[in-house]
Design a protein around this motif. Structure first.
Motif, PDB file in Angstrom:
ATOM      1  N   THR A   2       0.824  -1.191   0.000  1.00 60.03           N
ATOM      2  CA  THR A   2       0.000   0.000   0.000  1.00 60.03           C
ATOM      3  C   THR A   2       0.864   1.248   0.000  1.00 60.03           C
ATOM      4  O   THR A   2       2.081   1.175  -0.080  1.00 60.03           O
ATOM      5  N   THR A   3       0.197   2.393   0.085  1.00 64.68           N
ATOM      6  CA  THR A   3       0.884   3.652   0.304  1.00 64.68           C
ATOM      7  C   THR A   3       0.481   4.160   1.679  1.00 64.68           C
ATOM      8  O   THR A   3      -0.558   3.776   2.217  1.00 64.68           O
ATOM      9  N   PHE A   4       1.286   5.005   2.273  1.00 66.86           N
ATOM     10  CA  PHE A   4       1.090   5.380   3.670  1.00 66.86           C
ATOM     11  C   PHE A   4      -0.229   6.095   3.930  1.00 66.86           C
ATOM     12  O   PHE A   4      -0.733   6.081   5.042  1.00 66.86           O
ATOM     13  N   ASP A   5      -0.825   6.696   2.911  1.00 66.19           N
ATOM     14  CA  ASP A   5      -2.064   7.436   3.141  1.00 66.19           C
ATOM     15  C   ASP A   5      -3.307   6.554   3.111  1.00 66.19           C
ATOM     16  O   ASP A   5      -4.425   7.047   3.103  1.00 66.19           O
ATOM     17  N   LEU A   6      -3.122   5.242   3.109  1.00 68.18           N
ATOM     18  CA  LEU A   6      -4.248   4.317   3.096  1.00 68.18           C
ATOM     19  C   LEU A   6      -4.301   3.502   4.389  1.00 68.18           C
ATOM     20  O   LEU A   6      -4.511   2.298   4.375  1.00 68.18           O
TER      21      LEU A   6
END
Length: 218
Positions: free
Chosen positions: A85-89
């Motif tokens: 994932t990416t950190f904003d999820l």
């Protein structure tokens, strides 16, 4: 023994890049590449790879639902899943971990961490990267889902409490042994006891419980 990996990501360049990195490693073979969650579940059930590397945002079926179908608590013979994932999820990662994932990576984590995560999942463990997981778990604990954390079937000993906190901080077994001045075998014994008492399947779930019960804010 070769670790067989399935890679699922709807972005071809990411999917291909992950597969190239893993195939270049000795002892790792990518046995399938798929572009959506439904294909991931079908191919994983067919091939039974040692590790499934799943993106969270995918068409047809997202990574959380795919994880639940492959590794959820109701799955009789669960597969090892690592989500990407990416950190904003944050909320999606939390859902995936609750669904049975053994760990997660950021897409820019780098080859070394990717390989470590695959090896950890294949060994029945879970990668906890301190610079990522600790922040995410803290965010989950702050948000919460309104439900109280499960209570242990027996009280934790003082040493088990210490081991639990070090796990939640992202320490490896060797680092825990060094930090607490105990043997590696003793660390493993405490981890096994913690999992039994808390009904946790891996150290990610141990870490989540530590945050949910406020142990990391003490």
């Amino acid at each position: 023994m070769t670790i067989r990996v399935l890679v699922a990501d709807d972005q071809e360049i990411v999917r291909t890049g992950l597969a190239m990195i893993l195939d270049a490693q000795p002892g790792i073979e990518v046995v399938a590449q798929v572009a959506d969650g439904r294909q991931a579940v079908a191919r994983a059930r067919e091939l039974r790879p040692d590790v499934c590397l799943l993106d969270i945002r995918m068409p047809e079926m997202d990574g959380i639902e795919a994880t639940r179908r492959l590794a959820g608590p109701d799955v009789a013979d669960p597969l090892a899943v690592v989500v990407i994932t990416t950190f904003d999820l944050d909320e999606y990662v939390h859902g995936a971990l609750k669904a049975g994932a053994r760990g997660f990576l950021l897409k820019d984590a780098g080859p070394e961490l990717l390989v470590q995560a695959v090896h950890a999942a294949a060994a029945g463990d879970a990668l906890i990267a301190p610079n990522v997981t600790v922040r995410l778990l803290a965010a989950f604990a702050a948000g919460g889902d309104g439900r109280p954390a499960a209570q242990p079937v027996a009280p934790l000993t003082g040493r088990e409490e210490e081991v639990l906190v070090t796990v939640a901080r992202g320490r490896t077994n060797s680092e825990i042994a060094d930090e607490l001045h105990i043997s590696l075998g003793t660390v493993k014994t405490h981890l096994g006891s913690l999992m039994d008492k808390l009904g946790a399947r891996n150290r990610v779930e141990l870490a989540m419980w530590a945050y949910e019960t406020g142990r990391m804010g003490r």
